[in-house]
Write a protein that holds these residues in place. Structure first.
Motif, mmCIF file in Angstrom:
data_model
loop_
_atom_site.group_PDB
_atom_site.id
_atom_site.type_symbol
_atom_site.label_atom_id
_atom_site.label_comp_id
_atom_site.label_asym_id
_atom_site.label_seq_id
_atom_site.Cartn_x
_atom_site.Cartn_y
_atom_site.Cartn_z
ATOM 1 N N ARG A 1 0.977 -1.333 -0.009
ATOM 2 C CA ARG A 1 -0.125 -0.253 -0.021
ATOM 3 C C ARG A 1 0.764 1.328 -0.038
ATOM 4 N N TYR A 2 2.140 1.112 0.521
ATOM 5 C CA TYR A 2 3.050 2.201 0.433
ATOM 6 C C TYR A 2 4.313 1.944 -0.156
ATOM 7 N N GLY A 3 4.977 2.892 -0.681
ATOM 8 C CA GLY A 3 6.389 2.701 -1.140
ATOM 9 C C GLY A 3 7.383 2.769 -0.651
ATOM 10 N N SER A 4 7.257 3.343 0.697
ATOM 11 C CA SER A 4 8.186 3.561 1.616
ATOM 12 C C SER A 4 7.800 4.092 3.191
ATOM 13 N N ILE A 5 8.802 3.945 4.141
ATOM 14 C CA ILE A 5 8.307 4.339 5.370
ATOM 15 C C ILE A 5 7.921 5.915 5.533
ATOM 16 N N SER A 6 8.436 6.654 4.672
ATOM 17 C CA SER A 6 8.308 8.122 4.511
ATOM 18 C C SER A 6 6.598 8.272 4.286
ATOM 19 N N GLU A 7 6.402 7.450 3.169
ATOM 20 C CA GLU A 7 4.767 7.667 2.879
ATOM 21 C C GLU A 7 4.063 6.953 4.026
ATOM 22 N N VAL A 8 4.410 6.088 4.588
ATOM 23 C CA VAL A 8 3.709 5.792 5.816
ATOM 24 C C VAL A 8 3.508 6.965 6.842
ATOM 25 N N VAL A 9 4.650 7.626 7.244
ATOM 26 C CA VAL A 9 4.639 8.730 8.128
ATOM 27 C C VAL A 9 3.759 9.619 7.537
ATOM 28 N N ARG A 10 3.914 10.137 5.877
ATOM 29 C CA ARG A 10 3.189 11.256 5.742
ATOM 30 C C ARG A 10 1.491 10.921 5.717
ATOM 31 N N ALA A 11 1.234 9.579 5.500
ATOM 32 C CA ALA A 11 -0.304 9.230 5.609
ATOM 33 C C ALA A 11 -0.494 9.348 6.976
ATOM 34 N N GLY A 12 0.200 9.086 7.977
ATOM 35 C CA GLY A 12 0.005 9.190 9.441
ATOM 36 C C GLY A 12 -0.201 10.624 9.829
ATOM 37 N N LEU A 13 0.500 11.531 9.465
ATOM 38 C CA LEU A 13 0.469 12.865 9.524
ATOM 39 C C LEU A 13 -0.829 13.508 8.840
#
Length: 90
Positions: free
Chosen positions: A28-40
């Protein structure tokens, strides 16, 4: 300002690292950065919803036509409530 102009930062996720990695592994996400941005973004939505709820509750309270209670009345009401609970639970 574009994302490229922003300097990278380091975030320590601690125990949440495995959860972030699992989100990436799911595809669902390409990187942990994308996960963090989605969380924010989710945090922004949650805070906006809470702000709207608080604003609505304040407006509701201000529009309430009932007379205001004094601090003494509120304290007496709370004390009576707790006394009733203690008597019931005893």
């Amino acid at each position: 300002m574009t994302d490229r102009a922003i300097k990278p930062i380091t975030v320590t996720l601690g125990e949440m690292t495995k959860r972030a990695q699992a989100h990436v592994a799911s595809g669902r996400y390409g990187s942990i950065s994308e996960v963090v941005r989605a969380g924010l973004r989710a945090l922004d939505r949650e805070e906006a919803a809470l702000d709207a709820l608080i604003k609505a509750r304040v407006e509701q309270a201000l529009a309430d036509p009932r007379p205001l209670l004094s601090g003494e009345d509120v304290s007496a009401s709370i004390a009576a409530h707790h006394a009733n609970r203690r008597a019931r639970d005893a």
